[in-house]
Enzyme design. Structure first.
Site, short mmCIF file in Angstrom:
data_model
loop_
_atom_site.label_atom_id
_atom_site.label_comp_id
_atom_site.label_asym_id
_atom_site.label_seq_id
_atom_site.Cartn_x
_atom_site.Cartn_y
_atom_site.Cartn_z
N ARG A 36 86.94 65.49 78.15
CA ARG A 36 86.84 66.05 76.80
C ARG A 36 85.82 65.29 75.95
O ARG A 36 85.14 65.88 75.11
CB ARG A 36 88.22 66.03 76.12
CG ARG A 36 89.14 67.09 76.70
CD ARG A 36 90.54 66.99 76.13
NE ARG A 36 91.35 68.14 76.54
CZ ARG A 36 92.66 68.22 76.37
NH1 ARG A 36 93.31 67.22 75.80
NH2 ARG A 36 93.31 69.29 76.76
N LYS A 219 106.11 81.18 85.18
CA LYS A 219 106.97 82.14 84.51
C LYS A 219 106.21 83.32 83.90
O LYS A 219 105.16 83.13 83.31
CB LYS A 219 107.76 81.45 83.40
CG LYS A 219 108.77 80.41 83.90
CD LYS A 219 109.52 79.80 82.73
CE LYS A 219 110.58 78.82 83.22
NZ LYS A 219 111.33 78.23 82.09
N GLY A 375 95.47 74.27 82.92
CA GLY A 375 95.50 72.93 83.51
C GLY A 375 95.38 72.86 85.02
O GLY A 375 94.50 72.20 85.56
N GLY A 398 95.84 76.38 75.94
CA GLY A 398 96.54 77.25 74.99
C GLY A 398 95.60 78.15 74.24
O GLY A 398 95.90 79.34 74.01
#
Length: 417
Positions: A36, A219, A375, A398
């Site tokens: 990053r 999920k 990720g 996200g």
């Protein structure tokens, strides 16, 4: 007024730049992955090269108060090394007036962790567990009021604002969205943000066909909005990972102990029906590598996806499933990948996810546009040494998810307004 840093004159100006330096640190505060930091360097260096000074702001971790463990002072030396100039440090992001005023062209200042202040996120802290609704409302109102002063102080340090933190673009925080209001004609995206926006547009708005989305993860609930948005836009939808078993059970399959969400089976069927109506090819696993326990060394056996014995659970994509998916991937012109297709954290069940990384690299070499985000997907292409063999690797899990859900990200909207 939207601008890009290449067309902006930074000569003699101070730029306050929101970056995402939320990097992992070990117990001795050594950076274990500086990706990053490195991804922000082109923007910071360009401002310095064009005669400006930079005031760098970021968060680190999720502190609920001032905590030395989360101080950005731990990364100052490494940021200086990457930037090629000594980076000064302001130990309090709200008391950096003198340091900011003294900055000369070519110099850099890093502010302390923004999240040491409740005002950055605009959420009250320290409320008693038994606080009444009235007390909660009053606390929320108070922090929102003080947030204005917090943001105004940050803005006062600079002449222009650059947002280069895609990882927090989905948050309407002080430093990612609200501060832009103070720079109506002097706000812009950095190179990383510009690249992320273009990459998502290349998939959602300007895709070459066929367009394929590979959506994995554990999920359905975590990707439901993504699946519902994509099913009307793609030509092929590959569904893998733990979420696939909810679809298989909804279709009448016997999935043993495999992870699934019974309450989302109607949603799974709705997605499949929508795909059928729109002529979208949905590809689920045909067989799965199963284990008898969630353990790397558990016995392994391949079963038909619709007939998994009661005491086995699906843990990775089978060779037959991967062969089907490879054909689809290599026949595609644009590919989006988000989420693993197996239990990637266990090496014996990571083979499917690593094969997808290989397939995307091969598709890219054939001329396809490939976007990887999330990720484990990013970890897979990195682990395989393929990060530079796909078209774009997103830095924001996200934020990317919300973008492909079709949401407007506050950090982007604040610059484009």
């Amino acid at each position: 007024m939207q601008q890009f840093i290449d067309s902006y004159d930074f000569t003699g100006k101070k730029a306050i730049v929101r970056v995402d330096f939320n990097v992992p640190l070990d117990e001795n505060f050594n950076i274990t992955d500086d990706t990053r930091i490195r991804r922000a360097m082109p923007t910071l260096k360009k401002i310095l090269e064009k005669g400006g000074a930079v005031i760098i702001m970021s968060h680190l971790g999720r502190p609920k108060k001032v905590d030395p463990k989360f101080s950005l002072s731990h990364i100052v030396d490494h940021v200086s090394e990457c930037l090629g100039v000594p980076v000064q440090f302001a130990a309090d992001c709200q008391k950096a007036d003198e340091q900011a005023a003294a900055l000369k062209p070519g110099e850099a200042l890093l502010l302390e962790n923004l999240r040491f202040y409740a005002e950055e996120e605009g959420k009250p802290r320290g409320l008693a567990e038994d606080a009444s609704e009235e007390e909660k409302k009053a606390a929320k109102k108070a922090v929102k009021e003080s947030q204005k002063a917090f943001v105004k102080k940050l803005a006062s340090y600079a002449d222009c604002y650059v947002n280069d933190a895609f990882g927090t673009a989905h948050r309407a925080h002080g430093s990612t969205a609200l501060i832009a209001e103070y720079f109506p004609n002097d706000k812009m995206f950095g190179y990383l943000m510009e690249g992320e926006i273009k990459a998502i547009d290349n998939v959602l708005k300007n895709a070459q066909r066929p367009l394929t989305a590979i959506i994995g993860g554990s999920k359905v609930s975590s990707k439901l909005a993504v699946l519902k948005n994509l099913v009307g836009k793609v030509d092929n939808l590959i569904i893998g990972g733990g979420m696939g078993y909810t679809f298989i059970k909804a279709l009448g399959g016997h999935i043993g102990m495999s992870l699934h969400e019974d309450d989302l089976m109607p949603d799974a069927l709705e997605i499949l029906n929508t795909a059928k109506e729109k002529g979208v090819n949905v590809s689920l696993s045909v067989a799965t590598v199963c284990g008898q326990a969630f353990d790397n060394d558990t016995p392994r056996q391949i079963f038909d996806i619709y007939n998994i014995p009661d005491d086995w659970e699906g843990m990775d994509a089978s060779p037959a499933s991967l062969e089907n998916w490879r054909k689809i991937i290599l026949a595609s012109k644009t590919i989006l990948w988000n989420g693993p297709v197996g239990v990637f954290e266990l090496p014996n069940f990571a083979k499917g996810t690593l094969q997808i990384a290989q397939d995307l690299a091969d598709a890219t070499a054939q001329g396809a546009y490939t976007l990887v985000g999330g990720g484990d997907s990013v970890a897979a292409v990195t682990q395989m040494g393929y990060a530079d063999k796909v078209s774009y690797v997103s830095t924001g899990g996200g934020a990317m998810l919300e973008a492909i859900e079709g949401k407007v990200l506050p950090g982007i909207a604040a610059i484009q307004d």
